[in-house]
Write an enzyme that holds these catalytic residues in place. Structure first.
Site, PDB file in Angstrom:
ATOM      1  N   SER A  21       0.830  -1.206   0.000  1.00 18.12           N
ATOM      2  CA  SER A  21       0.000   0.000   0.000  1.00 18.12           C
ATOM      3  C   SER A  21       0.863   1.256   0.000  1.00 18.12           C
ATOM      4  O   SER A  21       1.980   1.270   0.540  1.00 18.12           O
ATOM      5  CB  SER A  21      -0.850  -0.035   1.272  1.00 18.12           C
ATOM      6  N   LYS A  46       1.895  -3.902   6.502  1.00 17.18           N
ATOM      7  CA  LYS A  46       2.374  -3.800   5.116  1.00 17.18           C
ATOM      8  C   LYS A  46       3.893  -3.573   5.102  1.00 17.18           C
ATOM      9  O   LYS A  46       4.616  -4.184   4.333  1.00 17.18           O
ATOM     10  CB  LYS A  46       1.651  -2.673   4.376  1.00 17.18           C
ATOM     11  N   ASP A  52      -4.866  11.291   9.075  1.00 14.06           N
ATOM     12  CA  ASP A  52      -4.909  11.456   7.617  1.00 14.06           C
ATOM     13  C   ASP A  52      -3.625  12.086   7.088  1.00 14.06           C
ATOM     14  O   ASP A  52      -3.077  13.023   7.683  1.00 14.06           O
ATOM     15  CB  ASP A  52      -6.103  12.331   7.198  1.00 14.06           C
ATOM     16  N   LEU A  93     -13.625   6.788   1.375  1.00 14.05           N
ATOM     17  CA  LEU A  93     -14.401   7.867   0.769  1.00 14.05           C
ATOM     18  C   LEU A  93     -15.465   7.379  -0.223  1.00 14.05           C
ATOM     19  O   LEU A  93     -16.631   7.756  -0.125  1.00 14.05           O
ATOM     20  CB  LEU A  93     -13.441   8.856   0.073  1.00 14.05           C
ATOM     21  N   TYR A 125      -2.203  -1.569  11.041  1.00 13.63           N
ATOM     22  CA  TYR A 125      -2.446  -2.031   9.662  1.00 13.63           C
ATOM     23  C   TYR A 125      -1.273  -1.636   8.758  1.00 13.63           C
ATOM     24  O   TYR A 125      -0.717  -2.463   8.033  1.00 13.63           O
ATOM     25  CB  TYR A 125      -3.751  -1.447   9.093  1.00 13.63           C
TER      26      TYR A 125
HETATM   27  P1  NAD Z   1     -11.140  -7.066   1.089  1.00 16.86           P
HETATM   28  O1  NAD Z   1     -11.381  -7.104   2.551  1.00 16.86           O
HETATM   29  O2  NAD Z   1     -12.280  -6.761   0.197  1.00 16.86           O
HETATM   30  O3  NAD Z   1     -10.521  -8.455   0.621  1.00 16.86           O
HETATM   31  C1  NAD Z   1      -9.691  -9.231   1.441  1.00 16.86           C
HETATM   32  C2  NAD Z   1     -10.244 -10.635   1.451  1.00 16.86           C
HETATM   33  O4  NAD Z   1      -9.403 -11.451   2.268  1.00 16.86           O
HETATM   34  C3  NAD Z   1     -11.651 -10.721   2.046  1.00 16.86           C
HETATM   35  O5  NAD Z   1     -12.483 -11.413   1.134  1.00 16.86           O
HETATM   36  C4  NAD Z   1     -11.473 -11.499   3.351  1.00 16.86           C
HETATM   37  O6  NAD Z   1     -12.587 -12.332   3.612  1.00 16.86           O
HETATM   38  C5  NAD Z   1     -10.215 -12.289   3.049  1.00 16.86           C
HETATM   39  N1  NAD Z   1      -9.410 -12.661   4.203  1.00 16.86           N
HETATM   40  C6  NAD Z   1      -8.957 -11.877   5.212  1.00 16.86           C
HETATM   41  N2  NAD Z   1      -8.207 -12.597   6.061  1.00 16.86           N
HETATM   42  C7  NAD Z   1      -8.186 -13.868   5.583  1.00 16.86           C
HETATM   43  C8  NAD Z   1      -7.573 -15.082   6.003  1.00 16.86           C
HETATM   44  N3  NAD Z   1      -6.837 -15.151   7.113  1.00 16.86           N
HETATM   45  N4  NAD Z   1      -7.757 -16.188   5.252  1.00 16.86           N
HETATM   46  C9  NAD Z   1      -8.506 -16.148   4.136  1.00 16.86           C
HETATM   47  N5  NAD Z   1      -9.098 -15.042   3.692  1.00 16.86           N
HETATM   48  C10 NAD Z   1      -8.938 -13.911   4.402  1.00 16.86           C
HETATM   49  O7  NAD Z   1      -9.927  -6.071   0.835  1.00 16.86           O
HETATM   50  P2  NAD Z   1      -9.365  -5.478  -0.527  1.00 16.86           P
HETATM   51  O8  NAD Z   1      -9.706  -4.030  -0.556  1.00 16.86           O
HETATM   52  O9  NAD Z   1      -9.735  -6.327  -1.661  1.00 16.86           O
HETATM   53  O10 NAD Z   1      -7.811  -5.557  -0.229  1.00 16.86           O
HETATM   54  C11 NAD Z   1      -7.028  -6.629  -0.702  1.00 16.86           C
HETATM   55  C12 NAD Z   1      -5.595  -6.428  -0.257  1.00 16.86           C
HETATM   56  O11 NAD Z   1      -5.114  -5.192  -0.765  1.00 16.86           O
HETATM   57  C13 NAD Z   1      -5.395  -6.379   1.239  1.00 16.86           C
HETATM   58  O12 NAD Z   1      -4.177  -7.008   1.538  1.00 16.86           O
HETATM   59  C14 NAD Z   1      -5.314  -4.897   1.530  1.00 16.86           C
HETATM   60  O13 NAD Z   1      -4.578  -4.639   2.693  1.00 16.86           O
HETATM   61  C15 NAD Z   1      -4.595  -4.414   0.298  1.00 16.86           C
HETATM   62  N6  NAD Z   1      -4.822  -2.991   0.004  1.00 16.86           N
HETATM   63  C16 NAD Z   1      -6.099  -2.532  -0.131  1.00 16.86           C
HETATM   64  C17 NAD Z   1      -6.325  -1.193  -0.394  1.00 16.86           C
HETATM   65  C18 NAD Z   1      -7.718  -0.642  -0.487  1.00 16.86           C
HETATM   66  O14 NAD Z   1      -7.874   0.574  -0.376  1.00 16.86           O
HETATM   67  N7  NAD Z   1      -8.748  -1.456  -0.723  1.00 16.86           N
HETATM   68  C19 NAD Z   1      -5.230  -0.330  -0.561  1.00 16.86           C
HETATM   69  C20 NAD Z   1      -3.939  -0.838  -0.440  1.00 16.86           C
HETATM   70  C21 NAD Z   1      -3.744  -2.176  -0.154  1.00 16.86           C
HETATM   71  C1  WQD Z   2      -9.581   9.269   1.249  1.00 14.84           C
HETATM   72  C2  WQD Z   2      -9.794  10.745   1.538  1.00 14.84           C
HETATM   73  C3  WQD Z   2     -10.217  11.272   3.848  1.00 14.84           C
HETATM   74  C4  WQD Z   2     -14.081   9.309   4.148  1.00 14.84           C
HETATM   75  C5  WQD Z   2      -6.938   4.358   3.392  1.00 14.84           C
HETATM   76  C6  WQD Z   2      -5.836   3.660   4.140  1.00 14.84           C
HETATM   77  C7  WQD Z   2      -4.734   3.294   3.226  1.00 14.84           C
HETATM   78  C8  WQD Z   2      -5.245   2.534   2.009  1.00 14.84           C
HETATM   79  C9  WQD Z   2      -6.423   3.189   1.376  1.00 14.84           C
HETATM   80  C10 WQD Z   2      -4.964   0.197   2.369  1.00 14.84           C
HETATM   81  C11 WQD Z   2      -9.093  11.211   2.809  1.00 14.84           C
HETATM   82  C12 WQD Z   2     -11.400  11.624   2.980  1.00 14.84           C
HETATM   83  C13 WQD Z   2     -12.881   9.791   3.672  1.00 14.84           C
HETATM   84  C14 WQD Z   2     -15.119  10.240   4.474  1.00 14.84           C
HETATM   85  C15 WQD Z   2     -13.668  12.044   3.806  1.00 14.84           C
HETATM   86  N1  WQD Z   2      -5.700   1.241   2.334  1.00 14.84           N
HETATM   87  N2  WQD Z   2     -12.671  11.132   3.504  1.00 14.84           N
HETATM   88  N3  WQD Z   2     -14.857  11.567   4.283  1.00 14.84           N
HETATM   89  O1  WQD Z   2      -7.278   7.486   4.032  1.00 14.84           O
HETATM   90  O2  WQD Z   2      -6.356   7.663   1.688  1.00 14.84           O
HETATM   91  O3  WQD Z   2      -6.382   5.510   2.798  1.00 14.84           O
HETATM   92  O4  WQD Z   2      -7.399   3.499   2.356  1.00 14.84           O
HETATM   93  O5  WQD Z   2      -3.803   0.073   2.343  1.00 14.84           O
HETATM   94  O6  WQD Z   2      -3.845   2.547   3.960  1.00 14.84           O
HETATM   95  O7  WQD Z   2      -5.353   4.538   5.134  1.00 14.84           O
HETATM   96  O8  WQD Z   2      -8.525   6.486   2.056  1.00 14.84           O
HETATM   97  O9  WQD Z   2     -10.860   6.471   1.337  1.00 14.84           O
HETATM   98  O10 WQD Z   2     -10.341   6.534   3.814  1.00 14.84           O
HETATM   99  O11 WQD Z   2      -9.897   8.544   2.424  1.00 14.84           O
HETATM  100  O12 WQD Z   2     -13.487  13.233   3.669  1.00 14.84           O
HETATM  101  O13 WQD Z   2     -16.194   9.869   4.934  1.00 14.84           O
HETATM  102  O14 WQD Z   2     -11.189  10.979   1.759  1.00 14.84           O
HETATM  103  O15 WQD Z   2     -10.006  12.238   4.816  1.00 14.84           O
HETATM  104  O16 WQD Z   2      -8.628  12.500   2.567  1.00 14.84           O
HETATM  105  P1  WQD Z   2      -7.090   6.901   2.713  1.00 14.84           P
HETATM  106  P2  WQD Z   2      -9.970   6.935   2.436  1.00 14.84           P
END
Ligand code: NAD
Ligand code: WQD
Length: 342
Positions: A127, A156, A301, A203, A152
């Site tokens: 991330s 990563k 944030d 968001l 969290y």
């Molecule tokens: P998500 O929660 O939709 O998907 C994760 C999936 O993993 C879920 O279906 C959950 O049931 C499953 N899971 C969790 N722990 C498990 C375990 N121990 N065994 C089997 N299954 C398990 O999340 P996502 O948004 O699709 O994110 C996927 C990956 O990307 C994660 O590693 C997350 O940290 C990373 N990531 C997400 C974002 C984001 O904003 N969505 C940003 C950066 C990184």
């Molecule tokens: C985006 C912007 C908020 C909700 C998070 C994790 C990051 C990554 C992605 C996994 C920010 C603003 C949000 C609301 C708002 N995940 N906001 N009102 O904070 O960039 O990142 O998700 O790795 O690790 O920290 O994403 O979607 O929460 O926020 O104003 O109700 O929207 O302040 O500026 P963020 P977000």
């Protein structure tokens, strides 16, 4: 015979979109998910899009014996994309042990089993959170990793270190670490998308739920940042573009084209957008007026972050292609399909 790719967390948001792209690129997919944050019916959506129903093993990635049974059952897992993790920043502050247990143990278990199976590649979901507030924007992969702001985020950072340490000690496979910026949107078919449980923290689901009348009002966290309009700036990337990068990464590993044992790529558009710009663009493309108010800053944030995606553009030959307009429309189409379901 098609190459078989293990997709952990494959019924989740990014995993399900990646499963679609893998299948469409000619790979066979086996999904492992414990359904802690997703539903088994997601596989129906994947099948509706691709015409292929991927295998789903409902199994916890932290359970070595259960995961070994999956590896033994399929016998020929070529590579794994490891999405399975807990991902809620705020919850991780309240439940750090649950986050460390789940995110570390699942990573270690999958990496160990891949080594034992002599598989050929590993892709890890990292991330942009590892950069914290970067000193230089847009941020490149060489920017220093800043102290994590949450357990969290720490999973990563340390997860990346675990991959590097294990690789230095010798593994039969190479790894690619993908640092995602802010994934949003849904498959254009609206067969799959994000399914946030409870009140969304991110968001976009809050925006679409407010537009759908599920939430009364969107709160904009702060308009006094040092940004053009005072609200925070992020790099919002269409989840389908993000998913496609995983296919390219897997192909690179299987074709032995990686030039380092651990490669790192930023996955972003290269464009920063503010919260207020997202709101305005959403209103413009959907024609729906959003009820929102400016409130105080949200603790923790980052002010502004967006990617320099040149490394991925050049080395992977991958670029985020969707416009923000089509990305926001896809999120709205998905929300409309969900209707009043929160
Ligand atoms: P998500 O929660 O939709 O998907 C994760 C999936 O993993 C879920 O279906 C959950 O049931 C499953 N899971 C969790 N722990 C498990 C375990 N121990 N065994 C089997 N299954 C398990 O999340 P996502 O948004 O699709 O994110 C996927 C990956 O990307 C994660 O590693 C997350 O940290 C990373 N990531 C997400 C974002 C984001 O904003 N969505 C940003 C950066 C990184
Ligand atoms: C985006 C912007 C908020 C909700 C998070 C994790 C990051 C990554 C992605 C996994 C920010 C603003 C949000 C609301 C708002 N995940 N906001 N009102 O904070 O960039 O990142 O998700 O790795 O690790 O920290 O994403 O979607 O929460 O926020 O104003 O109700 O929207 O302040 O500026 P963020 P977000």
């Amino acid at each position: 015979m098609k190459d078989l790719i293990l997709v952990t967390g494959g019924t989740g948001y990014i995993g399900s979109h990646t499963a679609v792209e893998l299948i469409e690129a000619g790979y066979e997919v086996v999904i492992v998910d414990n359904l802690s944050n997703s539903e088994a019916t997601v596989v129906d959506g994947i099948e509706a899009i691709t015409g292929v129903r991927p295998a789903l093993e409902v199994c916890d990635c932290t359970d070595y014996a259960a995961m070994k049974a999956v590896f033994d059952k399929y016998g020929r897992i070529k590579a794994a994309i490891h999405f399975a993790a807990y991902k809620a920043v705020g919850e991780s502050v309240e439940k750090p042990l649950a986050y460390y247990q789940n995110n570390f143990l699942s990573l270690i278990t999958v990496m160990r089993l891949l080594a034992e199976a002599k598989s050929e590649g590993f892709v890890f979901s990292s991330s942009c959170t590892v950069y914290g507030q970067p000193d230089v924007l847009p941020v490149t992969e060489n920017a220093p990793v800043k102290q994590a702001m949450s357990p969290y985020g720490n999973t990563k950072q340390v997860g990346e270190e675990i991959i590097r340490d294990a690789t230095s000690a010798g593994l039969p496979y190479q790894s690619i670490i993908l640092r995602y910026f802010n994934p949003i949107g849904a498959h254009p078919s609206a067969e799959i998308g994000e399914l946030p449980l409870g009140v969304p923290q991110n968001l976009l689901p809050f925006v679409t739920q407010t537009a759908a009348g599920i939430r009364e009002k969107l709160r904009v966290f702060g308009d006094d940042y040092n940004t053009p309009d005072g609200s925070c700036v992020r790099d919002y990337i269409h989840v389908v573009d993000l998913a496609k990068a995983h296919v390219v990464a897997v192909r690179r590993l299987l074709e032995k084209k990686a030039t380092q044992d651990v490669e790192v790529f930023n996955l972003g558009t290269g464009r920063g957008l503010s919260v207020l710009e997202i709101i305005r663009t959403f209103e413009k493309v959907t024609g729906v007026k959003l009820n929102y108010e400016i409130v105080g800053r949200r603790a923790g944030d980052i002010e502004q972050v967006w990617a320099n995606p040149e490394h991925a553009n050049k080395v992977l030959g991958w670029t985020a292609e969707s416009s923000v307009e089509e990305t926001l429309l896809s999120a709205w189409k998905w929300q409309q399909k969900l209707g009043g379901k929160a």
